[in-house]
Design a protein around this motif. Structure first.
Motif, PDB file in Angstrom:
ATOM      1  N   HIS A 109      30.470  36.661  -3.255  1.00 53.19           N
ATOM      2  CA  HIS A 109      29.173  37.219  -2.902  1.00 53.19           C
ATOM      3  C   HIS A 109      28.240  36.140  -2.574  1.00 53.19           C
ATOM      4  O   HIS A 109      27.702  36.147  -1.444  1.00 53.19           O
ATOM      5  CB  HIS A 109      28.426  38.188  -3.844  1.00 53.19           C
ATOM      6  CG  HIS A 109      27.296  38.793  -3.466  1.00 53.19           C
ATOM      7  ND1 HIS A 109      27.463  39.673  -2.454  1.00 53.19           N
ATOM      8  CD2 HIS A 109      26.070  38.659  -4.113  1.00 53.19           C
ATOM      9  CE1 HIS A 109      26.076  40.115  -2.411  1.00 53.19           C
ATOM     10  NE2 HIS A 109      25.336  39.382  -3.124  1.00 53.19           N
ATOM     11  N   ARG A 110      28.244  35.242  -3.435  1.00 53.23           N
ATOM     12  CA  ARG A 110      27.506  33.993  -2.995  1.00 53.23           C
ATOM     13  C   ARG A 110      27.784  33.280  -2.044  1.00 53.23           C
ATOM     14  O   ARG A 110      27.012  32.755  -1.007  1.00 53.23           O
ATOM     15  CB  ARG A 110      27.955  33.016  -4.354  1.00 53.23           C
ATOM     16  CG  ARG A 110      27.076  31.586  -4.390  1.00 53.23           C
ATOM     17  CD  ARG A 110      25.841  31.716  -5.314  1.00 53.23           C
ATOM     18  NE  ARG A 110      25.031  30.595  -4.950  1.00 53.23           N
ATOM     19  CZ  ARG A 110      24.205  30.439  -3.665  1.00 53.23           C
ATOM     20  NH1 ARG A 110      23.863  31.420  -2.752  1.00 53.23           N
ATOM     21  NH2 ARG A 110      23.406  29.375  -3.630  1.00 53.23           N
ATOM     22  N   GLY A 114      35.613  45.051  -3.151  1.00 54.94           N
ATOM     23  CA  GLY A 114      34.431  45.673  -3.429  1.00 54.94           C
ATOM     24  C   GLY A 114      34.510  47.421  -3.404  1.00 54.94           C
ATOM     25  O   GLY A 114      33.691  47.983  -3.362  1.00 54.94           O
ATOM     26  N   SER A 122      35.001  40.810 -17.245  1.00 60.54           N
ATOM     27  CA  SER A 122      34.145  39.919 -16.732  1.00 60.54           C
ATOM     28  C   SER A 122      34.493  38.765 -15.727  1.00 60.54           C
ATOM     29  O   SER A 122      34.072  38.306 -14.662  1.00 60.54           O
ATOM     30  CB  SER A 122      33.562  39.313 -17.995  1.00 60.54           C
ATOM     31  OG  SER A 122      34.604  38.564 -18.518  1.00 60.54           O
ATOM     32  N   ARG A 148      33.769  38.049  -8.392  1.00 65.13           N
ATOM     33  CA  ARG A 148      33.278  38.802  -7.240  1.00 65.13           C
ATOM     34  C   ARG A 148      31.768  38.182  -6.845  1.00 65.13           C
ATOM     35  O   ARG A 148      31.411  38.017  -5.596  1.00 65.13           O
ATOM     36  CB  ARG A 148      32.911  40.244  -7.630  1.00 65.13           C
ATOM     37  CG  ARG A 148      32.746  41.062  -6.326  1.00 65.13           C
ATOM     38  CD  ARG A 148      33.052  42.336  -6.111  1.00 65.13           C
ATOM     39  NE  ARG A 148      33.629  43.355  -7.049  1.00 65.13           N
ATOM     40  CZ  ARG A 148      33.099  44.438  -7.165  1.00 65.13           C
ATOM     41  NH1 ARG A 148      31.978  44.673  -6.307  1.00 65.13           N
ATOM     42  NH2 ARG A 148      33.421  45.474  -7.668  1.00 65.13           N
ATOM     43  N   GLN A 149      31.286  37.575  -7.910  1.00 68.39           N
ATOM     44  CA  GLN A 149      29.973  37.087  -7.728  1.00 68.39           C
ATOM     45  C   GLN A 149      30.107  35.583  -6.875  1.00 68.39           C
ATOM     46  O   GLN A 149      29.240  35.415  -5.973  1.00 68.39           O
ATOM     47  CB  GLN A 149      29.191  36.644  -9.256  1.00 68.39           C
ATOM     48  CG  GLN A 149      28.342  37.455  -9.554  1.00 68.39           C
ATOM     49  CD  GLN A 149      27.921  37.082 -11.167  1.00 68.39           C
ATOM     50  OE1 GLN A 149      28.131  36.231 -11.378  1.00 68.39           O
ATOM     51  NE2 GLN A 149      27.490  38.316 -11.724  1.00 68.39           N
ATOM     52  N   THR A 150      31.263  34.845  -7.086  1.00 69.12           N
ATOM     53  CA  THR A 150      31.599  33.536  -6.528  1.00 69.12           C
ATOM     54  C   THR A 150      31.600  34.026  -4.797  1.00 69.12           C
ATOM     55  O   THR A 150      30.985  33.301  -4.017  1.00 69.12           O
ATOM     56  CB  THR A 150      32.807  33.087  -6.853  1.00 69.12           C
ATOM     57  OG1 THR A 150      32.631  32.890  -8.279  1.00 69.12           O
ATOM     58  CG2 THR A 150      33.019  31.701  -6.101  1.00 69.12           C
ATOM     59  N   THR A 190      40.439  32.103 -12.647  1.00 67.17           N
ATOM     60  CA  THR A 190      39.978  33.314 -12.858  1.00 67.17           C
ATOM     61  C   THR A 190      40.868  34.556 -12.694  1.00 67.17           C
ATOM     62  O   THR A 190      40.907  35.176 -13.747  1.00 67.17           O
ATOM     63  CB  THR A 190      38.521  33.776 -11.870  1.00 67.17           C
ATOM     64  OG1 THR A 190      37.723  32.521 -11.701  1.00 67.17           O
ATOM     65  CG2 THR A 190      37.830  35.034 -12.414  1.00 67.17           C
ATOM     66  N   GLU A 236      36.674  39.453 -13.339  1.00 63.80           N
ATOM     67  CA  GLU A 236      36.648  39.884 -12.201  1.00 63.80           C
ATOM     68  C   GLU A 236      35.265  39.809 -11.334  1.00 63.80           C
ATOM     69  O   GLU A 236      35.168  39.698 -10.313  1.00 63.80           O
ATOM     70  CB  GLU A 236      37.059  41.333 -12.164  1.00 63.80           C
ATOM     71  CG  GLU A 236      37.700  42.238 -10.975  1.00 63.80           C
ATOM     72  CD  GLU A 236      38.584  43.384 -11.231  1.00 63.80           C
ATOM     73  OE1 GLU A 236      39.039  43.474 -12.169  1.00 63.80           O
ATOM     74  OE2 GLU A 236      37.700  44.226 -10.800  1.00 63.80           O
ATOM     75  N   SER A 237      34.335  40.137 -12.269  1.00 63.60           N
ATOM     76  CA  SER A 237      32.826  40.145 -11.717  1.00 63.60           C
ATOM     77  C   SER A 237      32.490  39.077 -11.518  1.00 63.60           C
ATOM     78  O   SER A 237      31.572  38.738 -10.770  1.00 63.60           O
ATOM     79  CB  SER A 237      31.914  41.165 -12.701  1.00 63.60           C
ATOM     80  OG  SER A 237      31.578  40.321 -13.685  1.00 63.60           O
ATOM     81  N   GLU A 238      32.824  38.199 -12.311  1.00 67.71           N
ATOM     82  CA  GLU A 238      32.494  36.784 -12.050  1.00 67.71           C
ATOM     83  C   GLU A 238      33.130  36.169 -10.779  1.00 67.71           C
ATOM     84  O   GLU A 238      32.500  35.309  -9.839  1.00 67.71           O
ATOM     85  CB  GLU A 238      33.156  35.722 -13.205  1.00 67.71           C
ATOM     86  CG  GLU A 238      32.791  34.285 -13.036  1.00 67.71           C
ATOM     87  CD  GLU A 238      33.702  33.538 -14.106  1.00 67.71           C
ATOM     88  OE1 GLU A 238      33.686  34.167 -15.332  1.00 67.71           O
ATOM     89  OE2 GLU A 238      34.509  32.383 -13.817  1.00 67.71           O
ATOM     90  N   GLU A 241      26.508  35.203   0.954  1.00 71.63           N
ATOM     91  CA  GLU A 241      24.828  34.932   1.160  1.00 71.63           C
ATOM     92  C   GLU A 241      24.719  33.651   1.767  1.00 71.63           C
ATOM     93  O   GLU A 241      23.604  33.463   2.747  1.00 71.63           O
ATOM     94  CB  GLU A 241      24.485  34.942  -0.426  1.00 71.63           C
ATOM     95  CG  GLU A 241      24.087  36.192  -0.939  1.00 71.63           C
ATOM     96  CD  GLU A 241      23.268  36.113  -2.281  1.00 71.63           C
ATOM     97  OE1 GLU A 241      22.816  37.088  -2.764  1.00 71.63           O
ATOM     98  OE2 GLU A 241      23.350  35.234  -2.752  1.00 71.63           O
TER      99      GLU A 241
END
Ligand code: ADP
Ligand code: MG
Length: 329
Positions: free
Chosen positions: A207-208, A190, A197, A203-205, A95, A199-201, A211
């Motif tokens: 974030h996951r 953050g 996209s 960040r989502q990883t 990424t 970068e946000s991908e 969680e």
């Protein structure tokens, strides 16, 4: 009575090295499968011996260890932290290199190499796999049994989710001079809106993962759902350590489901073993005084080789009939 512990969704089995964690994790799993349950056994001890015990090759993906006549099953996994780190860093690298111009790719790789060797990265990878196994295990199985590394180590791991220390943070920490690289890293941490996209991908990883750690934290402190089984031998040092483990678990609000005194010496097999048994009786009586409400079960010293499903079925039968010791004064 001991087998009531099996009706939780997650069990952690802990204790010193060599006390019988892997044997008893597997026997507990088999006992539940013999009631028709679907069980996943996850070895998190770097000194894996699940495969040896079941005489199968066990690896990073679940493999079938047993099918029972009652329609239950046991699957097993040995967590490989190095494979986890490799997988995660490779995904981040893919990424990041899409996100940044080519002349910065070497810098990305150097940064990720540092994250790989940062203190805590190994623990963090194991923890990530524990969190993943707890999540998937509760979806696909009735019970997940974690055969853990020797006690102190596991307690540290269990305490980690709250702190979220380790390599995710190292990865997010900005130590590089390049402005664009720094900006990208800040974005991941953050502090600014994602630019691309990719970068946000990424960040989502991340974030996951966070969680997942939060969910693990909730699960392990849920007393209905999760219990810790401490395996020990009834000798002075292991008993003292067991008391310490129980205290730490209490502090972490993790339920102590049962204590298992393994390899109890017989009193009808000669003077030497009888003398050992007397020492063990005294230790167990002391433990019982300190923990009057605990479920303390005893498993006898077994004469034969403890490998293969047959031997595990015998051990499961012993668990089924295991009782709390009488208070010997
Ligand atoms: N009740 C028992 N009687 C005899 N040997 C046992 C018993 N429980 C475990 N063992 C043996 O002790 C050794 C260590 O057991 P293991 O389950 O691998 O411990 P751990 O996973 O805690 O290191 C193994 O050789 C195992 O077969
Ligand atoms: Mg083991």
């Amino acid at each position: 009575m001991l087998l009531n512990v099996l009706h939780r969704r997650i069990l952690f089995v802990g204790g010193k090295g060599g006390v019988g964690k892997t044997s008893l994790s597997s026997a507990l799993a088999l006992a539940r499968a013999q009631e028709g349950g679907r069980v996943l056994v996850v070895s998190t001890d770097p000194a894996h011996n699940l495969g040896h015990l079941w005489q199968r090759r066990v690896g990073d993906d679940p493999i079938r260890l047993a099918d029972t006549a009652e329609g239950g099953l046991v699957d097993g996994v040995e967590i490989d932290p190095h494979a986890t780190i490799d997988r995660h860093l490779a995904a981040v690298e893919r990424t990041m290199t899409r996100m940044l111009p080519e002349q910065q790719h070497a810098q990305v790789r150097a940064h990720l190499e540092r994250a790989r060797h940062a203190p805590g990265s190994h623990e963090s990878a194991v923890l990530e796999r524990i969190a993943e196994a707890a999540e998937r295990g509760q979806r696909d199985y009735d019970l997940v049994v974690f055969d853990t590394a020797p006690s102190g180590h596991t307690l540290r791991l269990l305490a980690l989710p709250g702190q979220l220390a380790g390599w995710t943070d190292t990865l997010l920490r900005n130590r590089d001079r390049s402005e664009r690289f720094s900006a990208a890293m800040r974005g991941l941490a953050g502090r600014s809106a994602p630019q691309t996209s990719a970068e946000s991908e990424l960040r989502q990883t991340l974030h996951r993962r966070r969680e997942r750690f939060d969910a693990l934290q909730r699960d392990i402190t849920d007393r209905e759902r999760t219990g810790f089984v401490v395996v020990f031998t009834a000798e002075a040092l292991p008993v003292a350590e067991t008391l310490e483990v129980v205290e730490s678990l209490d502090e972490m609000r993790v339920n102590v489901a049962a204590l298992i005194a393994n390899r109890r010496s017989p009193d009808d097999a000669g003077a030497l073993l009888r003398a050992r048994r007397t020492v063990e009786d005294r230790q167990l009586a002391g433990l019982r005084r300190r923990m009057p409400d605990a479920v303390i079960a005893e498993i006898p010293l077994i004469a034969g080789e403890l490998t293969g499903q047959r031997a595990l079925a015998d051990l499961a039968a012993l668990l089924r009939s295991a009782s709390s010791p009488q208070g010997v004064e």
